[in-house]
Design a protein around this motif. Sequence first.
Motif, PDB file in Angstrom:
ATOM      1  N   LEU A 371      -7.932 -12.154   5.176  1.00 23.65           N
ATOM      2  CA  LEU A 371      -9.157 -12.482   4.450  1.00 23.65           C
ATOM      3  C   LEU A 371      -9.065 -12.098   2.975  1.00 23.65           C
ATOM      4  N   MET A 372      -8.632 -10.879   2.708  1.00 28.12           N
ATOM      5  CA  MET A 372      -8.664 -10.346   1.344  1.00 28.12           C
ATOM      6  C   MET A 372      -7.380 -10.612   0.568  1.00 28.12           C
ATOM      7  N   GLY A 373      -6.240 -10.576   1.246  1.00 25.94           N
ATOM      8  CA  GLY A 373      -4.951 -10.715   0.581  1.00 25.94           C
ATOM      9  C   GLY A 373      -4.092  -9.493   0.853  1.00 25.94           C
ATOM     10  N   LYS A 374      -2.834  -9.544   0.423  1.00 31.43           N
ATOM     11  CA  LYS A 374      -1.945  -8.406   0.672  1.00 31.43           C
ATOM     12  C   LYS A 374      -0.806  -8.397  -0.342  1.00 31.43           C
ATOM     13  N   GLN A 375      -0.122  -7.277  -0.400  1.00 29.97           N
ATOM     14  CA  GLN A 375       1.042  -7.127  -1.259  1.00 29.97           C
ATOM     15  C   GLN A 375       2.252  -7.769  -0.586  1.00 29.97           C
ATOM     16  N   GLU A 376       3.002  -8.536  -1.363  1.00 29.71           N
ATOM     17  CA  GLU A 376       4.216  -9.170  -0.854  1.00 29.71           C
ATOM     18  C   GLU A 376       5.354  -8.934  -1.831  1.00 29.71           C
ATOM     19  N   LEU A 377       6.568  -8.869  -1.296  1.00 30.52           N
ATOM     20  CA  LEU A 377       7.747  -8.709  -2.143  1.00 30.52           C
ATOM     21  C   LEU A 377       8.163 -10.058  -2.692  1.00 30.52           C
ATOM     22  N   ARG A 378       8.336 -10.126  -4.012  1.00 36.31           N
ATOM     23  CA  ARG A 378       8.761 -11.348  -4.689  1.00 36.31           C
ATOM     24  C   ARG A 378      10.003 -11.060  -5.516  1.00 36.31           C
ATOM     25  N   GLU A 379      10.837 -12.058  -5.679  1.00 39.23           N
ATOM     26  CA  GLU A 379      12.057 -11.917  -6.476  1.00 39.23           C
ATOM     27  C   GLU A 379      11.751 -12.284  -7.919  1.00 39.23           C
ATOM     28  N   LYS A 380      11.984 -11.349  -8.838  1.00 38.89           N
ATOM     29  CA  LYS A 380      11.773 -11.605 -10.255  1.00 38.89           C
ATOM     30  C   LYS A 380      12.909 -10.983 -11.064  1.00 38.89           C
ATOM     31  N   ASN A 381      13.577 -11.837 -11.845  1.00 41.07           N
ATOM     32  CA  ASN A 381      14.680 -11.378 -12.703  1.00 41.07           C
ATOM     33  C   ASN A 381      15.717 -10.577 -11.927  1.00 41.07           C
ATOM     34  N   GLY A 382      16.029 -11.045 -10.727  1.00 42.07           N
ATOM     35  CA  GLY A 382      17.046 -10.395  -9.932  1.00 42.07           C
ATOM     36  C   GLY A 382      16.597  -9.147  -9.219  1.00 42.07           C
ATOM     37  N   ALA A 383      15.341  -8.809  -9.300  1.00 45.13           N
ATOM     38  CA  ALA A 383      14.854  -7.595  -8.649  1.00 45.13           C
ATOM     39  C   ALA A 383      13.659  -7.942  -7.766  1.00 45.13           C
ATOM     40  N   SER A 384      13.475  -7.131  -6.726  1.00 41.59           N
ATOM     41  CA  SER A 384      12.338  -7.326  -5.825  1.00 41.59           C
ATOM     42  C   SER A 384      11.155  -6.510  -6.334  1.00 41.59           C
ATOM     43  N   VAL A 385      10.020  -7.201  -6.507  1.00 45.84           N
ATOM     44  CA  VAL A 385       8.812  -6.510  -6.978  1.00 45.84           C
ATOM     45  C   VAL A 385       7.679  -6.804  -6.012  1.00 45.84           C
ATOM     46  N   SER A 386       6.748  -5.843  -5.924  1.00 47.71           N
ATOM     47  CA  SER A 386       5.582  -6.013  -5.074  1.00 47.71           C
ATOM     48  C   SER A 386       4.481  -6.708  -5.867  1.00 47.71           C
TER      49      SER A 386
END
Length: 636
Positions: A371-386
């Motif tokens: 319902l509200m949303g959640k933190q997900e790991l995304r790939e940015k500039n070769g690094a994983s960010v939340s």
Amino acid sequence: MLLARVSIPVALYHLLVSVVFQSFFFTNLMIIVYNTGYIIKIPTYSMKTVESKPVMTETELRLEPRVSESYYSPDMDDRTVDGVVELMTGLQESMQAVRADWRAVAIGDRQLLERLAAPHIARINESRRRTDLEEPDIDVSEISENFLLGLAEPNWEEQMPRDTSDEELQRWESFKDEHPDVADNLEEWYMYHAKLHELRKDTGLMERFDEEYRGEQMAATRAAAGFLHAQNRKQHISEQMANLRSRAAKTGRSLTAGERRKIAAWQKQLSEVDENIDIPPNSSREQFLEEVTRLQVREWKRQLNSGLLMTEQMQTIIDETLPAMMRGEPTLFVGETGGAKTAMAEYMVQTYFGVEPEFVSAYGDVNSYQLMGKQELREKNGASVSEFVPGPIIRAMEQGKPLILDEINAMPPELLKRLNKIMQLRPGDRFTVQEDSGRVVKVQPGFCIIATANEKSKRYKGVDDLSVEFQNRFGANINRVRYPDHDKGYDEYPRENAQLAMAAVATKRGELPPDIDEGDFENFVRAARLSQQIFSGTNGEGYDQFIDTERMVDNRPGLEETVLAPRTMVDILRKVAGSYGVVSLKRACQTFLDGIKNPNDRKVMHHILEYHDLLPEEMLRNTSEEAGDNEETDES
């Protein structure tokens, strides 16, 4: 009469096509109708007579050689006014079938369309060069698919045999072989075309047709168009009033004196709209009503296909709830299963807010993160960010969209508690998103919550009654969506159910499909409405014969889990219509009955369907034999 919800130009367009197709073989016109990129050429004939000979027009002279001789000729049944009408209807249906089937095959095959359209594009470009040397050529690859379809479609009538010579018939057969998907209907088209062309020469028959059918039919059509135009006007006025109130509600202000005068004037217009609608003297009341119904059914069908059939109940609920929604107040639609609660919520958002709603179905393992949303790991500039990915509630707040919570009483109690605070939010308020590290979101205009819930929740698996505390969050905006015809007596005709049923299966002309028996259709609509009332707990005169005494004493509904709800009724009718004669309505009712698990419901529904003559004779014989065997067993 149900109010039409279609703009006048569209209504007149449909009326034009209807009138043209009914009379186009007998009017000295060449009509080109532009619709969504297609060019529809309608060849026509004249019915005027001079000294007992048909008038020969330029159009007819060009068509004459193509049917100078045919292997089809009218029989005695064709040489009547009714026969001519049937031939015209058959020609229309076969022509539409050929064009629809050809497009279904051709659409999506861009290369084929470009190849077929290329000669036409070349001629267009040549003409453009002669008139304007600086005008660039049209590139076939840049033309829309809709327009290509219009250019690429064969001129079917030009290919029909001109006579019965071997050369012509061989050319005709070869042409049909090139189009196997439409060959049968194309042959029918030619048959109707040839017969009507021959009948055109019968001056006496044409005079009788003009006197007995065309004059009265045209008068009835004009009167029906006038009546529906009045309904369109009434609907337009109603929408103007609803929009004016909504604009004021959106900003939380009162209506001005000028706006109140406008509404008063509109209400006066509403009461005067129908006063000048008269049936013309050369049109019978029966024909007028038939034509009004046919045109109105086409409008109901358009409404249903767009999301909602606008019954009087639906219009009333919309008028009463729309201002509150525009202010951002939460709204709850409560009703039995299959009663169009969700359809109405979606329709209101799309029509009056002009957006697609955020949507959450409460069934299943729905949780706070969904319902509200959640933190997900995304790939940015070769690094994983939340990164926080907003859920539908936060998206609705930030984008200013309504949020539909479907079947909210199936939602886990802990989520309903979380919604308590959100239900109090209004546009301009701020909300702290705990799942996004306490980020503060400003609620944008347009945000509101629209919830749906089933009535008498204990009969629905996994559904609980809403708490009084939670219901109070909706304030005065709890609306009961009842089954159609809920206010009708046992013996009254279920008009709204019939409207929905016709809208679901009617042909493009607004008529019942030939594969559905008219008597079975009417009985089925009555049976559906009866089951809806019994399921909703109605009893008393007329209903008692279907409900056992114990249930009436205990004030329990006669049907516990099963009902021919509007949605179920539509599904069954569409199954029958879509089988093209393979499945009868009685057979579909038997299949529905076989799927009922609850013994009491099966017994009651069997009684309802048998009472309305909606079960196959073979099934009734088997049931009777089984009952006899049971009696013998009991005696022994």
